[in-house]
Design an enzyme around this catalytic site. Structure first.
Site, short mmCIF file in Angstrom:
data_model
loop_
_atom_site.label_atom_id
_atom_site.label_comp_id
_atom_site.label_asym_id
_atom_site.label_seq_id
_atom_site.Cartn_x
_atom_site.Cartn_y
_atom_site.Cartn_z
N ASP A 9 0.86 -1.23 -0.03
CA ASP A 9 -0.14 0.08 0.06
C ASP A 9 1.11 1.33 0.29
OD1 ASP A 9 -0.46 -0.34 3.73
OD2 ASP A 9 0.83 -0.39 2.36
N ASP A 14 6.74 1.63 2.63
CA ASP A 14 6.56 0.76 1.08
C ASP A 14 8.07 0.75 0.36
OD1 ASP A 14 3.82 1.42 2.90
OD2 ASP A 14 4.00 -0.80 1.87
N ASP A 242 8.54 -2.08 6.62
CA ASP A 242 8.61 -2.57 4.99
C ASP A 242 9.96 -3.44 4.73
OD1 ASP A 242 6.02 -0.95 4.48
OD2 ASP A 242 5.86 -2.61 5.38
#
Ligand code: RIB
Ligand code: CA
Length: 314
Positions: A9, A14, A242
């Site tokens: 996402d 990320d 992440d």
């Protein structure tokens, strides 16, 4: 050679996980699937496309748009954490590469069916896409090589509610389907991030001295996260949920202790929505379904992160 499909996402950290996967010596990032989560869905797609461009891989890693909404629950996005664009309010230009027409769910199913036993599925977002893929083709559960997810909290506070970590809280119904799918699952919970995956002022100063496109990108996309951490958590630094998860995927030595445990998600609508119960005592007498990471090497993670930010391979 690890063959990775990454579900994201795309906001803040990320993007760093995506870059680490693209710079991995022993792995190939074969596709990115986009899941609803951090910010506006279409912006998440653009952030993934732009990250590929920054890494110099434009057009080489397909991006597949997926679920725009959790299976059942309403949720909130977290622009207050990542910035309105999810990239620290950097307002980067639009990438040349465009997203694929194929849906993320079909991309996940096709990749696993075309290469049974070879695909490592990495989850750094809510699990809606993966749950839908398992519902559309349950057989992929036995064909996926390994499923790693950043999410949940093992006997630890949540980050979006007192009980729940964001990825699980957004779509606990999807998480419940995935954890009960029979896939070989590894969990990296929020406690691993808070104990081993924080980058503080000394580390940020080290990154500032690097003066590479990767290090400048890291500082930009984490700009808002740093403000949020200082104001809301009293910590001057950034969290790397992440990217420490991707480090564990790429280098199992980063996970210094793991234990097999039965893990269940509360998919209710109350205060415990999205909590991940790790049955530490075996009280439920159920077969363990998750390999839970209990300890990680902050040093090994940081070494990999710095190597990538200096423009090297990890
Ligand atoms: O709770 C942290 C996780 O939720 C991270 O993956 C972040 O990107 C958000 O998806
Ligand atoms: Ca994420």
């Amino acid at each position: 050679m690890q063959r990775i499909i990454l579900d994201t996402d795309t906001a803040g950290d990320d993007t760093i996980a995506i870059m680490m996967a693209m710079r991995a010596k022993g792995a190939r990032l074969e596709g990115i699937t986009i899941n609803c989560g951090n910010i506006d869905f279409d912006q998440e797609v653009e952030n993934a496309l732009y990250t590929i461009e920054v890494a110099g891989e434009s057009g080489k890693v397909p991006v597949y748009p997926g679920a725009r909404h959790p299976l059942l629950k309403e949720w909130r996005t977290v622009e207050d954490i990542h910035g309105t664009d999810g990239m620290g309010n950097s307002m980067f230009p639009r990438a040349r590469q465009r997203p694929e027409r194929k849906h993320a769910v079909d991309a996940i199913i096709d990749a696993i069916n075309e290469s049974p036993g070879e695909i490592t599925l990495v989850e750094i977002a809510p699990m809606t896409n993966v749950a839908l893929a398992l519902r559309k083709d349950p057989g992929i559960a036995k064909k996926v090589k390994e499923f790693y997810f950043m999410g949940g909290a093992n006997q630890y506070l949540g980050n979006v509610t007192p009980a729940a970590e964001f990825n699980i809280w957004v779509d606990p119904d999807a998480a419940s389907i995935v954890l009960n799918s029979g896939m070989p699952i590894t969990m990296v919970g929020w406690e691993i991030v808070m104990r081993h995956g924080l980058i503080g002022v000394p580390e940020l100063e080290e990154i500032e001295r690097m003066k590479t496109k990767e290090s400048e990108f890291y500082l930009a996309v984490n700009r808002q996260v740093r403000k949020f951490m200082e104001i809301e958590r009293g910590i001057d630094g950034t969290s790397c949920p992440d990217s420490i998860t991707m480090a564990i995927v790429l280098n199992p030595e980063v996970a210094t202790e793991t234990r097999d445990r039965f893990v269940e998600v509360d998919a209710g609508d109350g205060i415990s929505r999205g909590v991940t119960w790790v049955d530490e005592l075996g009280a439920l007498k159920k077969k363990p379904n998750v390999r839970v990471v209990y300890q990680a090497s902050q040093q090994a993670f940081r070494r990999m992160l710095y190597e990538m930010l200096r423009g090297g391979r990890v």
